[in-house]
Motif scaffolding. Structure first.
Motif, PDB file in Angstrom:
ATOM      1  N   ASN A 217       1.273  -1.062   0.079  1.00 54.46           N
ATOM      2  CA  ASN A 217      -0.137   0.062   0.148  1.00 54.46           C
ATOM      3  C   ASN A 217       0.722   1.799   0.147  1.00 54.46           C
ATOM      4  O   ASN A 217       0.903   1.897   1.022  1.00 54.46           O
ATOM      5  CB  ASN A 217      -0.508   0.124   1.653  1.00 54.46           C
ATOM      6  CG  ASN A 217      -1.609   1.197   1.149  1.00 54.46           C
ATOM      7  OD1 ASN A 217      -2.529   0.889   0.122  1.00 54.46           O
ATOM      8  ND2 ASN A 217      -2.257   1.808   2.244  1.00 54.46           N
TER       9      ASN A 217
ATOM     10  N   ASN B  26      -4.959  11.156  -7.366  1.00 50.24           N
ATOM     11  CA  ASN B  26      -5.871   9.756  -7.275  1.00 50.24           C
ATOM     12  C   ASN B  26      -4.167   8.391  -6.577  1.00 50.24           C
ATOM     13  O   ASN B  26      -4.974   7.702  -6.157  1.00 50.24           O
ATOM     14  CB  ASN B  26      -5.815   9.413  -8.545  1.00 50.24           C
ATOM     15  CG  ASN B  26      -7.139   9.943  -9.264  1.00 50.24           C
ATOM     16  OD1 ASN B  26      -7.761  10.487  -8.750  1.00 50.24           O
ATOM     17  ND2 ASN B  26      -7.594   9.685 -10.463  1.00 50.24           N
TER      18      ASN B  26
ATOM     19  N   LEU C  32      -4.819   8.661  -2.907  1.00 46.56           N
ATOM     20  CA  LEU C  32      -6.178   8.995  -2.578  1.00 46.56           C
ATOM     21  C   LEU C  32      -5.825   7.317  -2.471  1.00 46.56           C
ATOM     22  O   LEU C  32      -6.679   6.264  -1.280  1.00 46.56           O
ATOM     23  CB  LEU C  32      -7.053   8.888  -3.796  1.00 46.56           C
ATOM     24  CG  LEU C  32      -7.608  10.636  -2.633  1.00 46.56           C
ATOM     25  CD1 LEU C  32      -7.880  11.287  -4.347  1.00 46.56           C
ATOM     26  CD2 LEU C  32      -8.493  10.477  -1.708  1.00 46.56           C
ATOM     27  N   ALA C  33      -5.320   6.247  -3.882  1.00 48.99           N
ATOM     28  CA  ALA C  33      -5.607   5.149  -3.498  1.00 48.99           C
ATOM     29  C   ALA C  33      -4.951   4.717  -2.075  1.00 48.99           C
ATOM     30  O   ALA C  33      -5.453   3.317  -2.063  1.00 48.99           O
ATOM     31  CB  ALA C  33      -4.811   4.175  -4.421  1.00 48.99           C
TER      32      ALA C  33
ATOM     33  N   ILE D 167      -4.405   5.853   0.457  1.00 51.68           N
ATOM     34  CA  ILE D 167      -5.510   6.471   2.333  1.00 51.68           C
ATOM     35  C   ILE D 167      -6.397   5.481   2.141  1.00 51.68           C
ATOM     36  O   ILE D 167      -7.041   4.619   3.149  1.00 51.68           O
ATOM     37  CB  ILE D 167      -5.471   7.814   1.322  1.00 51.68           C
ATOM     38  CG1 ILE D 167      -4.177   8.762   1.506  1.00 51.68           C
ATOM     39  CG2 ILE D 167      -6.599   8.383   2.699  1.00 51.68           C
ATOM     40  CD1 ILE D 167      -4.338  10.479   1.200  1.00 51.68           C
ATOM     41  N   GLN D 168      -6.991   6.038   0.910  1.00 51.56           N
ATOM     42  CA  GLN D 168      -8.005   4.102   1.260  1.00 51.56           C
ATOM     43  C   GLN D 168      -7.955   2.551   0.802  1.00 51.56           C
ATOM     44  O   GLN D 168      -8.680   1.976   0.879  1.00 51.56           O
ATOM     45  CB  GLN D 168      -8.771   4.402  -0.613  1.00 51.56           C
ATOM     46  CG  GLN D 168     -10.093   6.088  -0.496  1.00 51.56           C
ATOM     47  CD  GLN D 168     -11.165   5.719  -2.057  1.00 51.56           C
ATOM     48  OE1 GLN D 168     -10.320   4.452  -2.684  1.00 51.56           O
ATOM     49  NE2 GLN D 168     -11.139   7.160  -1.992  1.00 51.56           N
ATOM     50  N   LYS D 169      -6.541   2.441   1.661  1.00 56.49           N
ATOM     51  CA  LYS D 169      -5.720   0.971   1.858  1.00 56.49           C
ATOM     52  C   LYS D 169      -6.354   0.312   0.650  1.00 56.49           C
ATOM     53  O   LYS D 169      -6.311  -0.715   0.615  1.00 56.49           O
ATOM     54  CB  LYS D 169      -6.624   0.796   3.145  1.00 56.49           C
ATOM     55  CG  LYS D 169      -5.750   1.773   3.967  1.00 56.49           C
ATOM     56  CD  LYS D 169      -5.594   1.169   5.436  1.00 56.49           C
ATOM     57  CE  LYS D 169      -5.117   1.732   6.978  1.00 56.49           C
ATOM     58  NZ  LYS D 169      -4.002   1.404   6.722  1.00 56.49           N
ATOM     59  N   LYS D 170      -5.992   0.696  -0.490  1.00 57.19           N
ATOM     60  CA  LYS D 170      -6.546   0.010  -1.863  1.00 57.19           C
ATOM     61  C   LYS D 170      -4.950  -1.644  -2.480  1.00 57.19           C
ATOM     62  O   LYS D 170      -5.843  -2.293  -3.063  1.00 57.19           O
ATOM     63  CB  LYS D 170      -7.289   0.736  -3.306  1.00 57.19           C
ATOM     64  CG  LYS D 170      -8.471   1.588  -2.885  1.00 57.19           C
ATOM     65  CD  LYS D 170      -9.197   0.707  -3.417  1.00 57.19           C
ATOM     66  CE  LYS D 170     -10.856   0.881  -2.683  1.00 57.19           C
ATOM     67  NZ  LYS D 170     -11.486   0.321  -2.587  1.00 57.19           N
TER      68      LYS D 170
ATOM     69  N   LEU E  50     -10.380   2.794  -7.193  1.00 57.73           N
ATOM     70  CA  LEU E  50     -10.565   3.934  -6.873  1.00 57.73           C
ATOM     71  C   LEU E  50     -12.610   3.409  -6.152  1.00 57.73           C
ATOM     72  O   LEU E  50     -12.618   3.536  -7.590  1.00 57.73           O
ATOM     73  CB  LEU E  50      -9.866   5.697  -6.763  1.00 57.73           C
ATOM     74  CG  LEU E  50      -8.395   6.053  -6.715  1.00 57.73           C
ATOM     75  CD1 LEU E  50      -8.790   7.272  -7.270  1.00 57.73           C
ATOM     76  CD2 LEU E  50      -8.458   5.926  -5.490  1.00 57.73           C
ATOM     77  N   GLU E  51     -12.035   4.330  -4.645  1.00 55.60           N
ATOM     78  CA  GLU E  51     -13.972   4.749  -4.735  1.00 55.60           C
ATOM     79  C   GLU E  51     -14.009   5.775  -5.290  1.00 55.60           C
ATOM     80  O   GLU E  51     -12.890   6.528  -5.380  1.00 55.60           O
ATOM     81  CB  GLU E  51     -14.033   4.617  -2.993  1.00 55.60           C
ATOM     82  CG  GLU E  51     -14.214   3.365  -2.899  1.00 55.60           C
ATOM     83  CD  GLU E  51     -13.675   2.879  -1.434  1.00 55.60           C
ATOM     84  OE1 GLU E  51     -13.526   3.691  -0.594  1.00 55.60           O
ATOM     85  OE2 GLU E  51     -13.698   2.093  -0.672  1.00 55.60           O
TER      86      GLU E  51
ATOM     87  N   VAL F 220     -14.231   9.929  -5.318  1.00 48.30           N
ATOM     88  CA  VAL F 220     -14.493  11.010  -4.399  1.00 48.30           C
ATOM     89  C   VAL F 220     -15.301  12.061  -5.364  1.00 48.30           C
ATOM     90  O   VAL F 220     -14.696  12.405  -6.614  1.00 48.30           O
ATOM     91  CB  VAL F 220     -12.674  11.555  -4.187  1.00 48.30           C
ATOM     92  CG1 VAL F 220     -12.708  10.264  -3.007  1.00 48.30           C
ATOM     93  CG2 VAL F 220     -11.949  10.963  -5.055  1.00 48.30           C
TER      94      VAL F 220
END
Ligand SMILES: Cc1ncc(C[n+]2csc(CCOP(=O)(O)OP(=O)(O)O)c2C)c(N)n1
Ligand SMILES: Cc1ncc(C[n+]2csc(CCOP(=O)(O)OP(=O)(O)O)c2C)c(N)n1
Ligand code: SF4
Ligand code: SF4
Ligand code: SF4
Ligand code: SF4
Ligand code: SF4
Ligand code: SF4
Ligand SMILES: [Mg+2]
Ligand SMILES: [Mg+2]
Lengths: 249, 184, 355, 70, 249, 355, 70, 184
Positions: free
Chosen positions: E114, E193, E196-197, E199-202, E245-246, E248
């Motif tokens: 991650n 992005n 963000l990925a 941060i979203q633990k993707k 990604l979700e 946002v």
């Protein structure tokens, strides 16, 4: 009466050091038969890697070099650049090729290095007692994934054939298995194609073979074949991933 | 007191376990102990052995060249390790799988048909326990009762069902020695 | 906790965890696989991280990252693996990242074999990597000591901000002996807080940077001197050794690790035969113990260095004795154990005045 | 008429040949242990004439134990 | 009057050491702005690699580690496993990431580590004076391909974004460029992005940026931008290669 | 061919080609990039192979493959790169594959800096890789000698079936001096045919195998002894050094490579000031020249070892002098040049009897 | 009304800003050499009022030389 | 005779070339020569310098600490290298770009407005050649005619069109010294 099947001249008389029922033995035989049938034994130079097949240099009846763990493609490159007209191949396990040797295999493929790679995927490190390999399946228990491989911790199994097929230097890649006679026959055809690609100077060729490790999987050899079919094959689909071969009769 | 013992046989005959039980029992009795196995690919269908030292003093070299006792479970092990026994030492031979007599005359030889006795007990796998019983009885390196205490520790969980037959095998082995000595 | 019977590899791993190590990165290799396997099992139980790296090169660089981020971190390997770590080790030393590196040596060179051997002494003590740096190298000779020294190793690493190597061999890794973990010394050092670690800046005034690049030579030179000041401190404070029967010894055996156990046996036999034989066992291979040689050099006829190698520590013994007395050598490579009978013969020759 | 010949001392008793034989005529010979310490595979002489010489056994044998003639 | 544009707090006061017009500087700024705007500067830990951007540890205004050549993903892995809630990123050149560091990047991606990787592809080794990189175009002259890169000898340029996108652990991969304002804006969005990925633990995220090396290409900075557009972009198509990604707002 | 003005790196590369090297595998790194660039340009002209590897790890393993296949093969790198090659080097030594490895050293440890330094002496001479093995290490100090020794290196490699290291530094790599390639000695050795090489079996009776694995310890031990027999031969036949003004010297400077040039200057200054100063310049760092010390140890008051490092060769000098006379050391790391004035001061102290 | 401010001593004279400005008002000041030894970029005061504050110049400047206000 | 010379300036001012020309010329005259450049990332828009030795004897240290001559093309180089000149040695200063006077009194200082002269010649790039002309005239390390022979070798193919202006620049520089001396 005629001989329908006998041991190939492509193998020496040294008995294999593999565990009972380990399909490394079958794959060895196929590679040796392919070389014999293509008539290239006298100009073949093989590279043994580090893994259970480290002693391959005793088994293949041709000149051999033993390479450091993961570096067989680099060693083969060195050989091929000295003898571009010889037939050079590596025989590598999944720990060797897909873990420590990742850079070497990717770049041999990217360079279109005109060598043939036999890639034996048995979903673990056999030689060292059954640790996780990059190819170990999710949930699979190994010495180093005692609670089963978890994607969050260890990530996902790598499909090397798919990944390498994205590279332009690749001439031929096929994934095969040897869990029954039909697949053994197909695997041999694939191995021959890979050598042909080299002979035709097409570039890098690789045959991935799904193989067993009954000892470390804790199964009988027959159970192990079934596990390849039921568990491995769905994640590692068989088939030709890249083919630039000219049709041969 | 320092006992230096080599257990040797085919991989799968349980020679590492034999050594481990003695080591564990020695520890339970407050002795200094050390257990050193063979390892590596030769184990793959090849031979296995372990070196065990049980001593009142600090254990020196874990590798045994001058053994007070040697236990051989198969022929290749006899060939390899007969010479390791010190004069006056003990050699235990699994006669079920060894087809020759030891040549040394300066040592005590114990002949134990371990596989046969085990097969009489109905489980070939306890041949090593038969041999171990004989070994313990003959050498008294550790007490038999300590061996019995060590068993569950060494085998761990999930092998409880094997305890009875293991104990029986140990007894049979011990008996053999008792009879041997009394008939001598 | 009573004594437990454990393999050296396992005792080492357990001791590391008890020393507060919560991050382990490694790659399988015989004969140290039990360390990796043990960590894989235990780390999740204690909320720690076990990660099998894709290679030793990656493992040592993960160690760099984790150590630089402030963790107590360890890796373990065997000879070929340690060779692959040399660049990373030089970086760790250069950037002053504390960590513990375990080498369970086997026979070499190249792929060699997998039996315990001592052919990597030079590599660890003189510098297998590039540039001027030192590793602190500890060589246990029992399983208990493997556990004890691991605890110590983490403390030393943190105190000096330097990698510490545990140099064992296949035999020590594979053998079982009872270990008492109560026995493992709890830290007594006053360890500084890791204010230099990259933990994210948070409210800190300054940025923390882990780095070994000093492109301007005078600046790098200054950095080198800082490192060597530290090494000098270690030479003063971290020397460890054992002396046995040296008071009246005419011949002194010098050996470390597994070899020292064999040597001790031989010493006892020789004593029984009436020879005044002693043993010096360096425990810290760097800093190398010079005192025991200073203390004994006037009294002895000579030293016999025994190694499971073609002769490496023997050079440090020669330097430590300042060549005042003959330093003899007997060794065997490849995992073969030097023979006690040969050692005895040599002892007698030295006692008899052989140079 | 076909025949299989086992190079018995190379056999590791893995039973892959047993598993592969369409005629189910291969079995393990529990009456002997070969030099490697295994019960070797065999075809009882009374079953040999059922062999069709398909060589499936040989193709699955990892230890090149089997020769097939026809 | 209001400030429309000023230097981000994500950068220190140390002036960049890059050559005039080298777009490493633009990319640095975008990464720093992205971190500032996402408010993660105080919990960011960056990893500088070996290449012209080796001094990145002096430029980014957050905690930094300097990694050995190619090993930044391994170093970042070590950091992330210690501080799973911090934001960890690497900044790597194409020699660093696609040559010597191939194994490390492939396995960080496969593990779904991650972390966020900024991959600066300038088709050569800038720092060492302009040698061939795995990304050097066919025909391109460099110090080590003085007669132009030849596929037969040196193989084919590797498209890392495409190759790594075959791996399951990958959350986000996009290839961008900075040869004009429009693409600079898009590159920044991509970099955000990627963070963000994380941060979203993707899982693993990487932004490849096509960059210039006017010094070693022997061009003016303006010519170099044009070369990226005309020569590099056709071989290295821009776009999103993987996105989990979700959305946002 | 007249003298040509060339950088050390280029002269080295050209000399290799003139020595019949037709295969080069390498990876860029400062300060040796000119070797790589030169090879890239020249190899295609002579029908040879230049291949830029994906890393130093790959490069050294390509060297293994090519050398094992019978080629005269070379790689070059600088300090961090050499660290990455250690596993491969141990394999090359173990499998007895001849090759030439060039290390143009820079300041360390870690990323360090890129100025010429001498901090990798231990790594090359003692063994940066695992296991018992030796490399033959040659240290040129002029550009002409760089060319000369490369030729020699290929011959030695082939004669002994062993890797040979050329240990230079950034200064030697970067500087220009005139070179006379006529001067480069043409091979005088009776080199054996490479009947062991993997060239494809052809009509050969036996298979050729390149290998360093000997899983059975007694077999590996035998192999180790074979290697050390060879090393003993090298110790007898391949020692190289230069002695200047040693006949009447009371103080002898000891230095190699670039450092030896500085030392020579200082020696001349000291002589002019009336001090009897000489210079021993080891050219082969392994095997280390012991003779010049045997010859001079009785006459001198002491030696002054000067290195562009924190002190590495100094240990070999101590061993070579058998501690009979004081061995002093002065060095600077990081690419800084030890100062002539300090050297002069030390010379005077030693001449004055300082211990 | 917009305005660009150059942190002149950071400028390396690469001209990427010149290239990016839609109003073509940025030029190199050949009359001086900054501390780094370059002719710095500038907007002549008579041209400043043509600036639309788009910040294209700043976005393309690799050396964070430019601040834009509006 | 041994001349130890440092040429220093901004990267791009051609100081490495100046050194190379002297080195080449020295070699042509049968001298022992050595040329050592600075290298690495500091070259990137930073400073550059080279150390040149021209000697009748073998060249010792390639790194010069005690220079017989120093040539500085910019201010930072003057600051750094002024102290390197041996007493009685020569210091050449490009006054076009150096805004202070040297402080040493024990050396000979030559002030050469190299950029101005070059710009008079119509090409700023030949400032280094102006300076070199002055240097050669003042030091006589090598003969001017040898320098002229060295030029095409150092510049290589493709620079033939520059020869005339280079030679002119060398002459201008030399003239400056001749006039300086004659007016002294
Ligand atoms: C540098 C190095 N690291 C680790 C090892 C130990 N090692 C030997 S074999 C092996 C794994 C082999 O696994 P794989 O390639 O999958 O082959 P398999 O045995 O499964 O056929 C490892 C890690 C080694 N010999 N060298
Ligand atoms: C182990 C090692 N090998 C080689 C080098 C030399 N080196 C420094 S930077 C570099 C290449 C950098 O190229 P790239 O990653 O593309 O970055 P760029 O300079 O182009 O931005 C190399 C090979 C090194 N420092 N360490
Ligand atoms: S350990 Fe596994 S892979 Fe290795 S020989 Fe045995 S069964 Fe085959
Ligand atoms: S040849 Fe076919 S039928 Fe005959 S034994 Fe083999 S598998 Fe069975
Ligand atoms: S497959 Fe081969 S090795 Fe296995 S049992 Fe049959 S004959 Fe024996
Ligand atoms: S060398 Fe190339 S990549 Fe490096 S700073 Fe200069 S222009 Fe940029
Ligand atoms: S803000 Fe826009 S208009 Fe103004 S100078 Fe910059 S690019 Fe030109
Ligand atoms: S883009 Fe920046 S550095 Fe380049 S000229 Fe414009 S202001 Fe100067
Ligand atoms: Mg495997
Ligand atoms: Mg690049």
């Amino acid at each position: 009466m005629a001989v329908v099947f006998e041991k190939t001249k492509g193998l020496t008389d040294v008995p294999f050091s593999y565990c009972p029922g380990c399909t490394h033995g079958i794959i060895h035989r196929l590679v040796a038969e392919a070389m014999e049938e293509l008539g290239v034994l006298d100009k073949a130079i093989g590279v043994a890697s580090v893994g259970c097949s480290v002693f391959a240099y005793e088994f293949f009846n041709c000149d051999m070099q033993q390479a450091a763990h993961g570096r067989a493609p680099a060693v083969a490159t060195g050989i091929k650049r000295v003898h571009p007209d010889k037939v050079v191949f590596t025989y590598q396990g999944d720990g060797d090729l897909a873990a420590i040797g990742t850079a070497e295999i990717v770049h041999a493929a990217a360079r279109g290095e005109n060598i043939t790679v036999i890639f034996v995927n048995n979903a673990n490190y056999g030689m060292t007692g059954g640790q996780m390999a990059p190819t170990t399946l999710i949930g699979q228990e190994t010495l180093t994934t005692p609670y089963g491989r978890k994607a969050e911790v260890n990530g996902y199994p790598i499909r090397m054939s798919e990944m390498l097929s994205t590279l332009e230097g690749v001439a031929y890649i096929e994934r095969t298995a040897v869990y029954d006679v039909k697949h053994v026959i197909q695997a041999k055809k694939a191995i021959k194609n890979a050598f042909l690609a080299q002979i035709q100077k097409k570039g890098f060729s690789m045959i991935e073979v799904l193989s067993t490790c009954p000892t470390n999987w804790g199964m009988t050899p027959v159970e192990a074949l079934k596990w390849v079919k039921d568990q491995m094959e769905p994640y590692y689909p068989l088939g030709v991933y890249k083919n630039t071969l000219e049709e041969v009769k | 007191m320092e006992e230096r013992i080599i257990f040797a046989g085919f991989g799968g005959q349980g020679v590492l376990t034999m050594g481990l039980i003695i080591t564990y029992a020695g520890m339970l009795e407050g002795k200094n102990v050390s257990w050193t196995p063979s390892y590596g690919p030769e184990m793959r269908g090849g031979t296995a052995n372990c070196n065990v030292t049980v001593s009142d003093d600090e254990v020196g070299s874990p590798v045994i060249i001058e053994a007070t006792s040697v236990v051989v479970m198969n022929r290749p092990s006899l060939d390899k390790y007969e010479s390791y026994v010190i004069p006056g030492g003990k050699l235990f031979v699994n006669t079920s799988l060894v087809d020759r007599k030891p040549q040394r005359k300066d040592i005590e030889v114990y002949e134990v048909p371990a596989n046969e006795i085990a097969s009489e007990l109905g489980n070939l796998k306890v041949a090593n326990m038969v041999m171990l019983g004989a070994f313990v009885e003959a050498t008294k390196v550790v007490k038999m009762e300590t061996v019995l205490k060590a068993l569950p520790e060494v085998f761990g969980k999930g092998k409880e069902h094997m305890m009875a037959i293991n104990e029986e095998a140990l007894e049979k082995g011990a008996e053999l020695i008792i009879n041997m000595v009394s008939t001598k | 906790m009573a004594k437990v019977l454990m393999k050296g590899n396992e005792a080492l791993a357990e001791a590391a965890i008890q020393a507060g190590c919560r991050h382990y990165f490694g790659y399988p290799i015989t004969p140290q696989n039990e360390v990796t396997a043990y960590m894989a099992k235990r780390m999740p139980e204690v909320g720690g991280v076990f990660l099998q790296a894709e290679s030793e090169v990656s493992a040592i660089n993960m160690v760099y990252g984790a150590g630089g981020a402030g963790a107590r971190v360890m890796t373990s390997t065997s000879s070929p693996g340690l060779s692959l770590m040399q660049e990373g080790i030089s970086y760790l030393a250069g950037a002053q990242v504390p960590c513990v590196i375990v080498n369970i040596m086997r026979g070499g060179p190249g792929l060699g074999d997998i039996q315990g051997a001592q052919g990597d002494y030079f590599q660890s003590t003189k510098g297998g990597g590039h540039g001027d740096y030192k590793l602190i190298v500890l060589a246990p000779s029992t399983i208990q000591e493997m556990a004890d020294l691991v605890q110590e190793a983490f403390d030393i690493a943190d105190e000096y901000r330097n990698p510490v190597v545990i140099l064992g061999d296949g035999m020590l890794g594979q053998m079982m002996e009872p270990v008492d973990f109560e026995n493992v010394k709890k830290t007594k050092r006053n360890l500084p807080e890791k204010t230099w670690a990259t933990t994210g800046r948070g409210n800190r005034e300054h940025r923390n940077v882990i780095n070994s690049l000093y492109i301007d030579p005078p600046v790098l030179e200054k950095h080198n001197y800082v490192l060597f000041e530290k090494y000098k401190r270690a030479e003063q404070n971290e020397v460890r050794y054992e002396m046995v029967n040296c008071d009246d010894a005419e011949v002194i055996l010098v050996a470390y690790g597994t070899m020292a156990r064999v040597a001790k046996n031989v010493m006892n036999i020789a004593r029984r035969e009436g020879h005044k034989v002693g043993l010096i066992r360096p425990i810290s291979l760097w800093p190398f113990p010079k005192e025991p040689f200073k203390k004994t050099v006037d009294q002895v006829k000579g030293y016999l260095v025994v190694e499971m190698s073609m002769g490496q520590m023997v050079e440090d013994v020669q330097l430590a004795t300042e060549c005042k007395k003959p330093v003899h050598f007997y060794g065997r490579p490849a995992g073969m154990i030097p023979e006690p009978s040969v050692m005895l013969e040599k002892i007698k020759q030295i006692a008899g005045g052989a140079r | 008429m076909a025949k299989v010949i086992f190079n018995e001392d190379l056999c590791k008793g893995c039973e892959l040949c047993v598993n592969a034989c369409p005629k189910k005529i291969i079995e393990m010979d529990m009456s002997k242990i070969n030099v490697k310490g295994y019960y070797p595979a065999t075809v009882k002489s009374e079953n040999m004439d059922k062999c069709i010489g398909c060589a499936f056994c040989a193709m699955m044998c990892p230890d090149t134990v089997i020769t097939v003639i026809k």
